[in-house]
Scaffold this motif. Sequence first.
Motif, PDB file in Angstrom:
ATOM      1  N   HIS A  39       0.830  -1.210   0.000  1.00 25.05           N
ATOM      2  CA  HIS A  39       0.000   0.000   0.000  1.00 25.05           C
ATOM      3  C   HIS A  39       0.864   1.260   0.000  1.00 25.05           C
ATOM      4  N   LEU A  40       1.916   1.251   0.812  1.00 24.04           N
ATOM      5  CA  LEU A  40       2.793   2.424   0.865  1.00 24.04           C
ATOM      6  C   LEU A  40       3.533   2.624  -0.457  1.00 24.04           C
ATOM      7  N   GLN A  41       3.970   1.521  -1.083  1.00 20.16           N
ATOM      8  CA  GLN A  41       4.620   1.645  -2.381  1.00 20.16           C
ATOM      9  C   GLN A  41       3.687   2.287  -3.403  1.00 20.16           C
ATOM     10  N   GLU A  42       2.441   1.817  -3.446  1.00 19.36           N
ATOM     11  CA  GLU A  42       1.470   2.373  -4.392  1.00 19.36           C
ATOM     12  C   GLU A  42       1.164   3.835  -4.066  1.00 19.36           C
ATOM     13  N   THR A  43       1.065   4.135  -2.771  1.00 16.73           N
ATOM     14  CA  THR A  43       0.782   5.511  -2.363  1.00 16.73           C
ATOM     15  C   THR A  43       1.919   6.437  -2.760  1.00 16.73           C
ATOM     16  N   VAL A  44       3.158   6.004  -2.532  1.00 18.80           N
ATOM     17  CA  VAL A  44       4.316   6.826  -2.893  1.00 18.80           C
ATOM     18  C   VAL A  44       4.324   7.095  -4.393  1.00 18.80           C
ATOM     19  N   ARG A  45       4.075   6.065  -5.218  1.00 16.68           N
ATOM     20  CA  ARG A  45       4.058   6.265  -6.672  1.00 16.68           C
ATOM     21  C   ARG A  45       2.947   7.212  -7.094  1.00 16.68           C
ATOM     22  N   ARG A  46       1.766   7.021  -6.497  1.00 14.46           N
ATOM     23  CA  ARG A  46       0.637   7.891  -6.856  1.00 14.46           C
ATOM     24  C   ARG A  46       0.922   9.344  -6.487  1.00 14.46           C
ATOM     25  N   LEU A  47       1.499   9.551  -5.316  1.00 15.40           N
ATOM     26  CA  LEU A  47       1.778  10.920  -4.886  1.00 15.40           C
ATOM     27  C   LEU A  47       2.907  11.540  -5.700  1.00 15.40           C
ATOM     28  N   GLN A  48       3.873  10.731  -6.120  1.00 12.37           N
ATOM     29  CA  GLN A  48       4.917  11.243  -7.013  1.00 12.37           C
ATOM     30  C   GLN A  48       4.306  11.741  -8.311  1.00 12.37           C
ATOM     31  N   ASP A  49       3.359  10.975  -8.856  1.00 13.74           N
ATOM     32  CA  ASP A  49       2.683  11.395 -10.089  1.00 13.74           C
ATOM     33  C   ASP A  49       1.897  12.676  -9.864  1.00 13.74           C
ATOM     34  N   GLN A  50       1.236  12.769  -8.699  1.00 14.23           N
ATOM     35  CA  GLN A  50       0.449  13.964  -8.417  1.00 14.23           C
ATOM     36  C   GLN A  50       1.341  15.196  -8.306  1.00 14.23           C
ATOM     37  N   VAL A  51       2.490  15.051  -7.669  1.00 11.16           N
ATOM     38  CA  VAL A  51       3.413  16.186  -7.548  1.00 11.16           C
ATOM     39  C   VAL A  51       3.893  16.618  -8.930  1.00 11.16           C
ATOM     40  N   ARG A  52       4.161  15.637  -9.809  1.00  4.01           N
ATOM     41  CA  ARG A  52       4.603  15.984 -11.165  1.00  4.01           C
ATOM     42  C   ARG A  52       3.519  16.725 -11.942  1.00  4.01           C
ATOM     43  N   LEU A  74       3.167  12.245   2.952  1.00  2.94           N
ATOM     44  CA  LEU A  74       4.013  11.761   1.853  1.00  2.94           C
ATOM     45  C   LEU A  74       3.912  12.671   0.639  1.00  2.94           C
ATOM     46  N   LEU A  75       2.719  13.190   0.369  1.00  7.21           N
ATOM     47  CA  LEU A  75       2.545  14.100  -0.761  1.00  7.21           C
ATOM     48  C   LEU A  75       3.419  15.346  -0.600  1.00  7.21           C
ATOM     49  N   LEU A  76       3.412  15.915   0.599  1.00 11.18           N
ATOM     50  CA  LEU A  76       4.249  17.091   0.864  1.00 11.18           C
ATOM     51  C   LEU A  76       5.730  16.728   0.809  1.00 11.18           C
ATOM     52  N   ALA A  77       6.069  15.547   1.341  1.00 12.44           N
ATOM     53  CA  ALA A  77       7.466  15.105   1.298  1.00 12.44           C
ATOM     54  C   ALA A  77       7.954  15.003  -0.143  1.00 12.44           C
ATOM     55  N   MET A  78       7.117  14.458  -1.036  1.00 14.22           N
ATOM     56  CA  MET A  78       7.481  14.351  -2.460  1.00 14.22           C
ATOM     57  C   MET A  78       7.718  15.729  -3.076  1.00 14.22           C
ATOM     58  N   LYS A  79       6.833  16.651  -2.728  1.00  9.51           N
ATOM     59  CA  LYS A  79       6.987  18.009  -3.258  1.00  9.51           C
ATOM     60  C   LYS A  79       8.300  18.622  -2.791  1.00  9.51           C
ATOM     61  N   PHE A  80       8.617  18.471  -1.514  1.00  3.91           N
ATOM     62  CA  PHE A  80       9.858  19.040  -0.986  1.00  3.91           C
ATOM     63  C   PHE A  80      11.078  18.357  -1.601  1.00  3.91           C
ATOM     64  N   SER A 136      19.928  14.241  -7.763  1.00 10.42           N
ATOM     65  CA  SER A 136      18.928  13.476  -8.522  1.00 10.42           C
ATOM     66  C   SER A 136      18.115  12.576  -7.592  1.00 10.42           C
ATOM     67  N   VAL A 137      17.677  13.112  -6.476  1.00  8.99           N
ATOM     68  CA  VAL A 137      16.826  12.361  -5.554  1.00  8.99           C
ATOM     69  C   VAL A 137      15.402  12.385  -6.101  1.00  8.99           C
ATOM     70  N   VAL A 138      14.807  11.193  -6.255  1.00  8.67           N
ATOM     71  CA  VAL A 138      13.523  11.123  -6.955  1.00  8.67           C
ATOM     72  C   VAL A 138      12.363  10.679  -6.080  1.00  8.67           C
ATOM     73  N   GLY A 139      12.627  10.198  -4.874  1.00  7.85           N
ATOM     74  CA  GLY A 139      11.501   9.737  -4.070  1.00  7.85           C
ATOM     75  C   GLY A 139      11.908   9.198  -2.716  1.00  7.85           C
ATOM     76  N   LEU A 140      10.980   8.414  -2.135  1.00  6.75           N
ATOM     77  CA  LEU A 140      11.143   7.853  -0.792  1.00  6.75           C
ATOM     78  C   LEU A 140      11.159   6.336  -0.860  1.00  6.75           C
ATOM     79  N   ALA A 141      12.074   5.706  -0.137  1.00  2.00           N
ATOM     80  CA  ALA A 141      12.005   4.265   0.052  1.00  2.00           C
ATOM     81  C   ALA A 141      10.840   3.960   0.996  1.00  2.00           C
TER      82      ALA A 141
END
Length: 450
Positions: free
Chosen positions: A122-135, A322-328, A339-344
């Motif tokens: 669930h966290l993996q899917e959430t991180v990917r979804r939020l990365q897409d939303q930030v983009r 996580l959404l805010l973390a991705m944005k930051f 070239s940091v792209v996301g969260l483990a």
Amino acid sequence: MPGGILVIDDDRALCDLLHEDLQQRGHRVWTALKAGQARELLDQHSIDIVLTDLNMPEMNGIDFCAELHQRRPDLPVIIMTAFGSLETAIAALRAGAYDFVTKPVDLDLLSISLDRGLQHRHLQETVRRLQDQVRRQQPDDDLLGESPPMVKLKQQISRIAGLDTSVLLAGESGTGKELVARSLHRQSQRSGGAFVALNCAALPENLLESELFGHVRGAFTDAREARKGLFVEASGGTLLLDEIAELPLSLQPKLLRVLEDHRVRPLGGSSEITCDVRVIAASHRNLGEAVAAGLFRSDLFYRLNVIQLELPPLRRRGDDILLLAMKFIQQLSRRFGKSVVGLAQPAAACLLAYSWPGNVRELRNTIERAVALTLHDTITVDDLPDSVRHPGDSAPLPLSLHDGQTIIPLEEMEQRYIQQVLEQLDGNRTLAARMLGVDRKTLYRKLKET
């Protein structure tokens, strides 16, 4: 956390037992006796996690796990075996297995392992979804958030932005009051005018009066030339008075008069200047309590508190963390030329489990540190500060040790603390167990003792 589970074992009786038990726990379950049948089920159904035996016909569990890890690296695999040697466990983990359990299977412990695997997915899917939303984020969309408190706040902003009246922003420090004020300004009919912000706690009283109302030449020793105040500068636009509770009592009647008359008299001046300003006030302190304590004028409070918006603390915003973390991460990677792209996933779990007393400001500082120090293209647990990785080590008990004069027993104190942690994490028992440093089975037992 319910999910779709595929059980693979050549022992039909065990498959039937696991199917019945896992269904009773709320999961959707499919069973297969060999690898070929399992591949077909994976293609036909929405599987969230795989539980496979080590010794099977056609292909052993480790080889099947390695194959599946190549095809579906996002799919957690748990391997079961009656041979619980260290070498077998290491081989399973090297093949990409999420976990390793021994036979005979303890159904409660297996359930805990499956819940952790489902949470991981669930966290993996959430991180990917939020990365897409930030983009996909629009350049002027500063108020990120999909949680119910943020959806409600955005709806309130949309309803009142066009109303040319005073607004009071309440909430803990670091929750983003200036962003909300800017959003109100941007959506209002005053958006073409200036947005001016002042922190009332940042200046001494004499300079604060001059900053707000302006001064004429010679009004005081260093006044070598006249200066417009912020009320005049913001005329036609919006003025944010942050930390309004810190405004000295002596200046409060002058501010009230400006709000009532829409005219300002510069310090040392003899005439007034008309100003057309929408005032938004903000404070992390309770202004009603300040009025009761005699620290804030009641008439000014009622003038500012025409409409009040309560900003939610970060700990109540769930996946918004996580959404805010991705944005930051995105912003700070560009700033630092990295070239940091996301969260483990384990780092994401730590961020969700932490209570964030400093709210969004603390989160941003945490991500800035992590981006600056990381040696990888994703933020890992090791990149996070100790206070976030091990919140229980430094966080004080957020409870009183007694009620009045009655000492509370240790067991009751423990139950209160568990309930408060669960409340902060919106009832997520997996994250609560991680934050409390116990496994889920222990947490369930303690909850049943209440």
